[in-house]
Design an enzyme around this catalytic site. Structure first.
Site, PDB file in Angstrom:
ATOM      1  N   SER A 132     -57.784  24.944  44.820  1.00 34.11           N
ATOM      2  CA  SER A 132     -56.771  24.292  43.989  1.00 34.11           C
ATOM      3  C   SER A 132     -57.257  22.961  43.427  1.00 34.11           C
ATOM      4  O   SER A 132     -58.199  22.908  42.662  1.00 34.11           O
ATOM      5  CB  SER A 132     -55.480  24.125  44.802  1.00 34.11           C
ATOM      6  OG  SER A 132     -54.416  23.714  44.000  1.00 34.11           O
ATOM      7  N   ASP A 154     -52.224  26.743  38.884  1.00 39.89           N
ATOM      8  CA  ASP A 154     -50.863  27.076  39.309  1.00 39.89           C
ATOM      9  C   ASP A 154     -49.910  25.889  39.249  1.00 39.89           C
ATOM     10  O   ASP A 154     -48.745  26.017  39.616  1.00 39.89           O
ATOM     11  CB  ASP A 154     -50.855  27.711  40.709  1.00 39.89           C
ATOM     12  CG  ASP A 154     -51.376  26.784  41.798  1.00 39.89           C
ATOM     13  OD1 ASP A 154     -51.794  25.656  41.490  1.00 39.89           O
ATOM     14  OD2 ASP A 154     -51.364  27.202  42.978  1.00 39.89           O
ATOM     15  N   ASP A 160     -54.257  22.027  37.083  1.00 43.29           N
ATOM     16  CA  ASP A 160     -55.168  21.802  38.211  1.00 43.29           C
ATOM     17  C   ASP A 160     -56.238  22.884  38.215  1.00 43.29           C
ATOM     18  O   ASP A 160     -56.268  23.763  37.354  1.00 43.29           O
ATOM     19  CB  ASP A 160     -54.408  21.746  39.537  1.00 43.29           C
ATOM     20  CG  ASP A 160     -53.814  23.080  39.942  1.00 43.29           C
ATOM     21  OD1 ASP A 160     -53.602  23.921  39.049  1.00 43.29           O
ATOM     22  OD2 ASP A 160     -53.553  23.281  41.141  1.00 43.29           O
ATOM     23  N   ASP A 198     -56.958  25.601  39.789  1.00 43.30           N
ATOM     24  CA  ASP A 198     -56.690  27.040  39.780  1.00 43.30           C
ATOM     25  C   ASP A 198     -55.508  27.409  38.894  1.00 43.30           C
ATOM     26  O   ASP A 198     -55.108  28.571  38.842  1.00 43.30           O
ATOM     27  CB  ASP A 198     -56.494  27.579  41.201  1.00 43.30           C
ATOM     28  CG  ASP A 198     -55.180  27.149  41.836  1.00 43.30           C
ATOM     29  OD1 ASP A 198     -54.708  26.045  41.524  1.00 43.30           O
ATOM     30  OD2 ASP A 198     -54.646  27.919  42.656  1.00 43.30           O
TER      31      ASP A 198
END
Length: 440
Positions: free
Chosen positions: A99, A242, A238, A240
């Site tokens: 993340s 999400d 961010d 990743d």
């Protein structure tokens, strides 16, 4: 192997915790557990960390050893894996990502056949099998692996399909910061194909620069770009993809609480599945009050978009999220999705013919001070003196909240204090933080 799932999968330093051996074992254990549920194929996506290819190969071997087929998606946002997993049915998904952490870390998130992060019960079953020896299935039952080259294109089309046909982005100039992460191809393409003029950066990943001085943890860069290019919006994601933080044309940074309020405000239907909104323990008290004034119920879940999703399912509601930027629009997606959240917020504002500042005019946040303290042992959060001090502070603050918790993804103790006055919140936050530091 005594490995535990945290608030958002498993995460840690690649060299010492999320090693190839660990991933081999996780792939094997997860394959056994999910095969028992009638699932025979896993879709594996990843972000742009240099360690991703190494860990992908180890996970692939583990799944194949358990008799699970593997589809390799390549770099794709976490919510893209959730979407494709749900679309193909009878499959499950896995994302290799840490993340918003630096490239030194990596992690694993697993989705069930409905595109929802696996339950705690399944996590416990996987943890139990990790302690056993790795037992390979009969050679004739080994899984097979193949690349799936359409993953990015399919996800782009899905994102675009969530925007009403009567909404056009043709007159918008939008800054898009992809954090040199998994969104670097997807998100700029989505906004360009919807007609916006896109100023993109954070789209040149080299394996090491993911989240480095860019992305949702550093929105000041997009803020500067919005003002420089006189853009209508800034979207900062961010690593990743999400979660998202938005910037308006005046350079105001809008966090997840702000975006939740905008989405709630713009929704005309506030009954049934739209009668409530889910936040977390970190959501600002001002958001809770403002959401209730709009006529909604407001419930707090534990920190982590997985817990927000579980609470939404329990309540039968459609909208929830975190101040960090995880926004779940359950009418569209099953998990936090930064790109789709941004699309929905901007579309809602276009329909209202309002700027964010106008919508947020009657929404006042309480001053909130957050301090992160690196620690070697997160268990000190249960120290009796720290707990006693928190109780004392809570009794001193007539209006406000105190939260001291261990991060589920990093070796950090997080201290949050809200109060009617910022200097009060700041003083108590520093007092508690200094005590935590003395114990670490």
């Amino acid at each position: 192997m005594d490995l535990k799932f945290g608030t958002d999968g498993i995460r840690g330093p690649v060299r010492t915790e999320i090693t190839p051996e660990v991933c081999l074992r996780i792939g094997h254990a997860a394959g056994i557990v999910l095969k028992e549920k009638g699932l025979d194929t896993v879709m594996i996506g990843k972000d742009t960390r240099v360690s991703g290819y190494m860990l992908e190969a180890a996970l692939e071997a583990g799944f194949i050893a358990a008799g699970i087929n593997v589809r390799l998606l390549g770099p794709i946002p976490t919510p893209g894996v959730a979407y494709l997993t749900k679309t193909f049915r009878k499959q499950f998904g896995l994302v290799i990502s840490a993340s918003h952490n630096s490239f030194l870390d990596n992690g694993i998130k697993i989705f069930d056949a409905n595109g929802i992060k696996i339950s705690r019960d399944i996590e416990l079953k996987i943890e139990k099998i990790l302690k056993n020896n790795l037992d390979v299935v009969e050679t004739s039952n080994l899984g097979k692996a193949e690349p799936f080259h359409e993953s990015t294109a399919r996800y782009i089309e899905f994102c675009k399909s969530t925007v009403p046909e009567d909404i056009t982005f043709n007159n918008l100039r939008i800054v898009v910061d992809c954090a040199n992460g998994a969104c670097y191809k997807v998100s700029p393409a989505v906004f360009k194909e919807l007609g916006a003029e896109v100023i993109e950066f954070g789209v040149n990943p080299d394996g090491f620069n993911i989240n480095h001085e860019c992305g949702s943890t550093c929105p000041e860069l997009a803020q500067e770009m919005v003002l420089k290019h006189r853009a209508d919006y800034g979207i900062t994601l961010d690593g990743d993809g999400d979660r998202v933080i938005l910037i308006d044309r005046e350079g105001n940074i809008l966090d997840g609480d702000d975006l939740l309020y905008i989405l709630a405000f713009s929704n005309p239907n506030r009954t049934g599945s739209w009668s409530g909104v889910v936040g977390t323990l970190m959501s600002n008290f001002g958001l809770e009050k403002a959401i209730q004034q709009l006529g909604y119920k407001f419930v707090r879940a534990d920190v982590g978009d997985k817990y927000v999703s579980q609470m939404l399912t329990k309540k039968g509601w459609m909208l929830g999220g975190e101040s960090s930027g995880h926004i779940i629009c359950r009418d569209l997606v099953s998990t936090g999705d930064g790109t789709i959240a941004a699309l929905k917020v901007i579309s809602s504002l276009l329909l209202l013919e309002k700027d964010p500042k106008e919508v947020l005019a009657n929404y006042k946040k309480f001053p909130q001070v957050n301090i992160n303290i690196p620690v070697k042992n997160k268990d000190i959060v249960n120290d009796s003196e720290i707990k006693s001090t928190v109780r004392d502070v809570e009794s001193d603050i007539t209006v406000g909240r105190v939260l001291v918790r261990a991060s589920g993804t990093e070796n950090i103790i997080r201290v949050m204090v809200e109060a009617a006055e910022e200097d009060v919140a700041s003083k108590f936050a520093k007092d508690i933080s200094n005590l935590v530091k003395s114990k670490s």
